[in-house]
Design an enzyme around this catalytic site. Structure first.
Site, PDB file in Angstrom:
ATOM      1  N   ASP A  64       0.000 -22.206   1.187  1.00 27.13           N
ATOM      2  CA  ASP A  64      -0.137 -21.176   2.210  1.00 27.13           C
ATOM      3  C   ASP A  64       1.138 -20.343   2.145  1.00 27.13           C
ATOM      4  O   ASP A  64       2.228 -20.827   2.477  1.00 27.13           O
ATOM      5  CB  ASP A  64      -0.277 -21.822   3.591  1.00 27.13           C
ATOM      6  CG  ASP A  64      -0.297 -20.822   4.735  1.00 27.13           C
ATOM      7  OD1 ASP A  64      -0.237 -19.598   4.475  1.00 27.13           O
ATOM      8  OD2 ASP A  64      -0.350 -21.253   5.906  1.00 27.13           O
ATOM      9  N   ASN A  91       0.797 -11.051  -4.335  1.00 28.02           N
ATOM     10  CA  ASN A  91      -0.539 -10.459  -4.263  1.00 28.02           C
ATOM     11  C   ASN A  91      -1.314 -10.843  -3.008  1.00 28.02           C
ATOM     12  O   ASN A  91      -2.206 -10.113  -2.587  1.00 28.02           O
ATOM     13  CB  ASN A  91      -1.332 -10.883  -5.507  1.00 28.02           C
ATOM     14  CG  ASN A  91      -2.804 -10.564  -5.398  1.00 28.02           C
ATOM     15  OD1 ASN A  91      -3.199  -9.406  -5.421  1.00 28.02           O
ATOM     16  ND2 ASN A  91      -3.615 -11.603  -5.261  1.00 28.02           N
ATOM     17  N   SER A 138       0.564  -3.509  -2.739  1.00 22.84           N
ATOM     18  CA  SER A 138       0.368  -2.825  -1.466  1.00 22.84           C
ATOM     19  C   SER A 138      -1.049  -2.263  -1.449  1.00 22.84           C
ATOM     20  O   SER A 138      -1.994  -2.945  -1.836  1.00 22.84           O
ATOM     21  CB  SER A 138       1.415  -1.735  -1.273  1.00 22.84           C
ATOM     22  OG  SER A 138       1.244  -1.087  -0.028  1.00 22.84           O
ATOM     23  N   SER A 139      -1.213  -1.011  -1.057  1.00 21.88           N
ATOM     24  CA  SER A 139      -2.537  -0.390  -0.957  1.00 21.88           C
ATOM     25  C   SER A 139      -2.374   1.089  -0.673  1.00 21.88           C
ATOM     26  O   SER A 139      -1.349   1.507  -0.119  1.00 21.88           O
ATOM     27  CB  SER A 139      -3.335  -1.044   0.177  1.00 21.88           C
ATOM     28  OG  SER A 139      -4.503  -0.313   0.485  1.00 21.88           O
ATOM     29  N   TYR A 152      -3.030  -4.040   9.035  1.00 25.24           N
ATOM     30  CA  TYR A 152      -3.093  -4.123   7.572  1.00 25.24           C
ATOM     31  C   TYR A 152      -2.301  -2.985   6.925  1.00 25.24           C
ATOM     32  O   TYR A 152      -1.413  -3.206   6.097  1.00 25.24           O
ATOM     33  CB  TYR A 152      -4.551  -4.074   7.117  1.00 25.24           C
ATOM     34  CG  TYR A 152      -4.740  -4.046   5.619  1.00 25.24           C
ATOM     35  CD1 TYR A 152      -4.686  -5.221   4.872  1.00 25.24           C
ATOM     36  CD2 TYR A 152      -4.982  -2.842   4.949  1.00 25.24           C
ATOM     37  CE1 TYR A 152      -4.857  -5.193   3.485  1.00 25.24           C
ATOM     38  CE2 TYR A 152      -5.154  -2.816   3.571  1.00 25.24           C
ATOM     39  CZ  TYR A 152      -5.098  -3.992   2.841  1.00 25.24           C
ATOM     40  OH  TYR A 152      -5.259  -3.962   1.476  1.00 25.24           O
ATOM     41  N   LYS A 156       1.290  -2.876   4.852  1.00 22.80           N
ATOM     42  CA  LYS A 156       1.300  -2.390   3.471  1.00 22.80           C
ATOM     43  C   LYS A 156       2.339  -1.280   3.292  1.00 22.80           C
ATOM     44  O   LYS A 156       2.976  -1.187   2.235  1.00 22.80           O
ATOM     45  CB  LYS A 156      -0.085  -1.889   3.075  1.00 22.80           C
ATOM     46  CG  LYS A 156      -1.134  -2.994   2.916  1.00 22.80           C
ATOM     47  CD  LYS A 156      -0.744  -4.013   1.859  1.00 22.80           C
ATOM     48  CE  LYS A 156      -1.860  -4.997   1.563  1.00 22.80           C
ATOM     49  NZ  LYS A 156      -1.449  -6.023   0.569  1.00 22.80           N
TER      50      LYS A 156
END
Length: 253
Positions: A64, A91, A138-139, A152, A156
């Site tokens: 975890d 990731n 990231s995103s 979220y 990021k």
């Protein structure tokens, strides 16, 4: 192009599904030994079995990443067994999008602090590598406002800032730190496949935002991550690399 990863050691969090699994496979295909973690023991075994014939060492562990002590112990153990670390990829994501206290806490614990603790544990080991690299996933949601704005996307964004700061702080040591930001990425068991089944209107509207007419694949993202992690990207540090098929609209100066 030879990415010069043969015989190197990569460490990847969340290596049994989607982008993470593709990253593990891409490193192995380049001749790198790979240590990865996940929470499902059966999926770890399946991944190890699938890559058993690649000619490199691939080893998984149940972990975890929100447990800082466990992350540090795992990193140290891997470095000891593999003889060091060259490339580290953070990731894992809690994928918590709804604006609730639980989602904020999960994103901060897993996405942000999971990355911070991973990098803190890894730096002493990669610092002994001839080609040290740190990468966080990231995103595009961390770069511009979209449906995922909230816990979220905020976290990021924080990852991009954190890795850029790390790149500056570590530049004199030769350790590179970068972020890769995927756009919509479709894979078996992923968020977009689930949305396609359960929220077809939302899926259709999201698909329509992709100028290429499709979402990306996990392999396409993994290829970028592995290149950025490789010695061939030796001048790249402090960057946020988009792998989004022109999904995002902002100009990155």
């Amino acid at each position: 192009m030879d990415l010069q990863l043969n015989g190197k050691t990569a460490l990847v969090t969340g290596g049994t599904r989607g982008i993470g699994r593709a990253i593990v496979e891409a490193f192995a295909a380049e001749g790198a030994n790979v240590a990865f973690c996940a929470r499902d023991a059966a999926e770890i075994t399946a991944t190890e079995t699938a890559l058993a014939g690649t000619g490199v060492k691939v080893e998984g562990a149940v972990l975890d990443v929100g447990d800082g002590d466990a992350v540090a112990a795992w990193v140290d153990a891997v470095a000891g067994r593999f003889g060091g670390l060259d490339a580290v990829v953070s990731n894992v994501s809690a994928l918590a999008i709804d604006d609730s206290a639980e989602s904020w806490e999960a994103c901060l614990r897993v996405d942000l602090m999971g990355t911070v603790r991973l990098m803190q544990a890894a730096v002493p080991h990669v610092g002994r590598s001839e080609s040290p690299s740190l990468v966080a996933i990231s995103s595009v949601s961390g770069r511009e406002v979209d449906f995922a704005s909230g816990p979220y996307a905020t976290v990021k964004s924080a990852l991009i800032a954190y890795m850029a700061g790390l790149a500056f702080q570590l530049a004199g040591t030769g350790i590179r730190a970068n972020t890769v930001s995927p756009g919509n990425t479709y894979h078996d068991g992923g968020v977009w496949q689930s949305m396609e089944r359960n929220s077809p209107e939302m899926f259709a509207s999201s698909m329509a935002l992709n100028p290429t007419g499709r979402m990306g694949s996990a392999q396409e993202v993994a290829d970028v991550v592995v290149f950025v992690s490789s010695p061939r990207a030796s001048r790249m540090t402090g960057a946020n690399v988009l792998a989004d098929g022109a999904l995002s609209r902002g100009i990155q100066f």
